[in-house]
Write an enzyme that holds these catalytic residues in place. Sequence first.
Site, PDB file in Angstrom:
ATOM      1  N   GLU A 115       0.818  -1.219   0.000  1.00 41.10           N
ATOM      2  CA  GLU A 115       0.000   0.000   0.000  1.00 41.10           C
ATOM      3  C   GLU A 115       0.852   1.269   0.000  1.00 41.10           C
ATOM      4  O   GLU A 115       0.510   2.252  -0.650  1.00 41.10           O
ATOM      5  CB  GLU A 115      -0.952  -0.033   1.201  1.00 41.10           C
ATOM      6  CG  GLU A 115      -1.944  -1.190   1.059  1.00 41.10           C
ATOM      7  CD  GLU A 115      -2.892  -1.271   2.242  1.00 41.10           C
ATOM      8  OE1 GLU A 115      -2.484  -1.810   3.276  1.00 41.10           O
ATOM      9  OE2 GLU A 115      -4.025  -0.794   2.125  1.00 41.10           O
ATOM     10  N   GLU A 135      -4.263  -9.448   4.046  1.00 41.09           N
ATOM     11  CA  GLU A 135      -5.272  -8.938   4.983  1.00 41.09           C
ATOM     12  C   GLU A 135      -6.498  -9.836   5.111  1.00 41.09           C
ATOM     13  O   GLU A 135      -6.942 -10.149   6.221  1.00 41.09           O
ATOM     14  CB  GLU A 135      -5.722  -7.519   4.560  1.00 41.09           C
ATOM     15  CG  GLU A 135      -4.708  -6.429   4.834  1.00 41.09           C
ATOM     16  CD  GLU A 135      -3.735  -6.213   3.682  1.00 41.09           C
ATOM     17  OE1 GLU A 135      -3.652  -7.089   2.774  1.00 41.09           O
ATOM     18  OE2 GLU A 135      -3.046  -5.175   3.682  1.00 41.09           O
TER      19      GLU A 135
HETATM   20  N1  COA Z   1       4.788  -7.887  12.312  1.00 42.86           N
HETATM   21  C1  COA Z   1       5.633  -8.041  13.353  1.00 42.86           C
HETATM   22  N2  COA Z   1       6.791  -8.741  13.256  1.00 42.86           N
HETATM   23  C2  COA Z   1       7.075  -9.299  12.061  1.00 42.86           C
HETATM   24  C3  COA Z   1       6.231  -9.176  10.941  1.00 42.86           C
HETATM   25  C4  COA Z   1       5.034  -8.430  11.101  1.00 42.86           C
HETATM   26  N3  COA Z   1       4.184  -8.234  10.090  1.00 42.86           N
HETATM   27  N4  COA Z   1       6.784  -9.828   9.910  1.00 42.86           N
HETATM   28  C5  COA Z   1       7.931 -10.350  10.369  1.00 42.86           C
HETATM   29  N5  COA Z   1       8.117 -10.031  11.658  1.00 42.86           N
HETATM   30  C6  COA Z   1       9.250 -10.389  12.544  1.00 42.86           C
HETATM   31  C7  COA Z   1       9.183 -11.853  12.910  1.00 42.86           C
HETATM   32  O1  COA Z   1       8.310 -12.052  14.007  1.00 42.86           O
HETATM   33  C8  COA Z   1      10.631 -12.133  13.261  1.00 42.86           C
HETATM   34  O2  COA Z   1      10.901 -11.640  14.540  1.00 42.86           O
HETATM   35  P1  COA Z   1      11.831 -12.479  15.569  1.00 42.86           P
HETATM   36  O3  COA Z   1      13.169 -12.566  14.891  1.00 42.86           O
HETATM   37  O4  COA Z   1      11.837 -11.648  16.790  1.00 42.86           O
HETATM   38  O5  COA Z   1      11.166 -13.812  15.726  1.00 42.86           O
HETATM   39  C9  COA Z   1      11.389 -11.254  12.255  1.00 42.86           C
HETATM   40  O6  COA Z   1      10.456 -10.276  11.814  1.00 42.86           O
HETATM   41  C10 COA Z   1      11.868 -12.015  11.044  1.00 42.86           C
HETATM   42  O7  COA Z   1      10.766 -12.668  10.479  1.00 42.86           O
HETATM   43  P2  COA Z   1      10.736 -14.234  10.179  1.00 42.86           P
HETATM   44  O8  COA Z   1       9.311 -14.675  10.184  1.00 42.86           O
HETATM   45  O9  COA Z   1      11.677 -14.962  11.085  1.00 42.86           O
HETATM   46  O10 COA Z   1      11.337 -14.245   8.715  1.00 42.86           O
HETATM   47  P3  COA Z   1      11.072 -15.342   7.589  1.00 42.86           P
HETATM   48  O11 COA Z   1      11.959 -14.991   6.467  1.00 42.86           O
HETATM   49  O12 COA Z   1      11.115 -16.703   8.141  1.00 42.86           O
HETATM   50  O13 COA Z   1       9.527 -15.068   7.135  1.00 42.86           O
HETATM   51  C11 COA Z   1       7.656 -13.724   6.418  1.00 42.86           C
HETATM   52  C12 COA Z   1       9.185 -13.863   6.540  1.00 42.86           C
HETATM   53  C13 COA Z   1       7.357 -12.384   5.779  1.00 42.86           C
HETATM   54  C14 COA Z   1       7.112 -14.876   5.555  1.00 42.86           C
HETATM   55  C15 COA Z   1       7.014 -13.835   7.807  1.00 42.86           C
HETATM   56  O14 COA Z   1       7.745 -13.013   8.696  1.00 42.86           O
HETATM   57  C16 COA Z   1       5.566 -13.419   7.842  1.00 42.86           C
HETATM   58  O15 COA Z   1       4.710 -14.160   7.395  1.00 42.86           O
HETATM   59  N6  COA Z   1       5.283 -12.207   8.362  1.00 42.86           N
HETATM   60  C17 COA Z   1       3.933 -11.730   8.514  1.00 42.86           C
HETATM   61  C18 COA Z   1       3.424 -11.121   7.222  1.00 42.86           C
HETATM   62  C19 COA Z   1       2.021 -10.582   7.444  1.00 42.86           C
HETATM   63  O16 COA Z   1       1.071 -11.318   7.557  1.00 42.86           O
HETATM   64  N7  COA Z   1       1.892  -9.233   7.536  1.00 42.86           N
HETATM   65  C20 COA Z   1       0.668  -8.589   7.885  1.00 42.86           C
HETATM   66  C21 COA Z   1       0.068  -7.960   6.683  1.00 42.86           C
HETATM   67  S1  COA Z   1      -1.447  -7.149   7.046  1.00 42.86           S
END
Ligand code: COA
Length: 242
Positions: A115, A135
Amino acid sequence: MSDFEVIVYEKKDGKGYITLNRPQALNAYNMQMRDELYQVLEAVRDDPDVRVVIFKGAGEKAFCAGADLTEFLTAPSPTIARQVRWERDVWGLLLSISKPIIAALHGYVLGDGVEIAMCCDIRVASEDAQFGAPEVGLGIIPAAGGSQTIPRVTGRAHALDMLLTGRWVKAEEVLRMKLVNWVVVRGDLLATVEKLADKIAGYDPLAVSYAKQSVTRGLDLSLGQGLELEANLGRQLQAARD
Ligand code: COA
């Protein structure tokens, strides 16, 4: 600007760089980022030294992995969490800026990340970029304008494909969807964006601003009204020169 924590703001040769700076959380968008971004956007809007704005994400892995999910968990509901964010209309402010804004997109570009990119005028992605709108899968809908800005760029079918399925889309596909203007190798991302920015920064800022306004405001008008807007802005530009 040095007292910011989750945004880095820098200026160089007519360019204002806004960096989302929570690399340990993949630059997830939280309320502190909203508040800092609001202040930075006011500054770039009002600073005549800034002719072009560049948006980017810190760290290797992400431009922005969407809304901070930990804040969702502490709010009474995801909807209320989203509402709180809206109370400071950072997206309205971002869309109202008449200076050109270029997004440099790498790694994860999810939710709010998409966005923010859609509020920019030119989008350059690196080959490793992955886009998604998760979302609906979280039981909410986009709240940073995505349900309006994405279809205005890609058309209805691509927008609904992204928003309803939540599937992740790779850089080459978003290029076909016209969600981004260019895809470049990762090492060239910033240099490509800076080259575009430097070119624009070399032009008359008033002409640049009016051209942007003519396109962005015109998109919400009929063709006839849009042509009128273009003629009016052209006259204003001429008058400003005279
Ligand atoms: N909010 C808060 N923290 C987040 C985040 C988010 N949207 N996305 C990633 N992080 C944090 C993780 O919790 C992790 O923190 P930690 O090291 O303290 O555990 C750090 O960022 C690294 O992320 P990680 O998940 O370990 O990396 P990855 O490469 O394995 O996976 C993603 C990456 C993007 C697939 C995964 O982090 C994810 O699915 N994030 C959420 C995406 C989402 O749904 N966003 C909301 C959109 S409305």
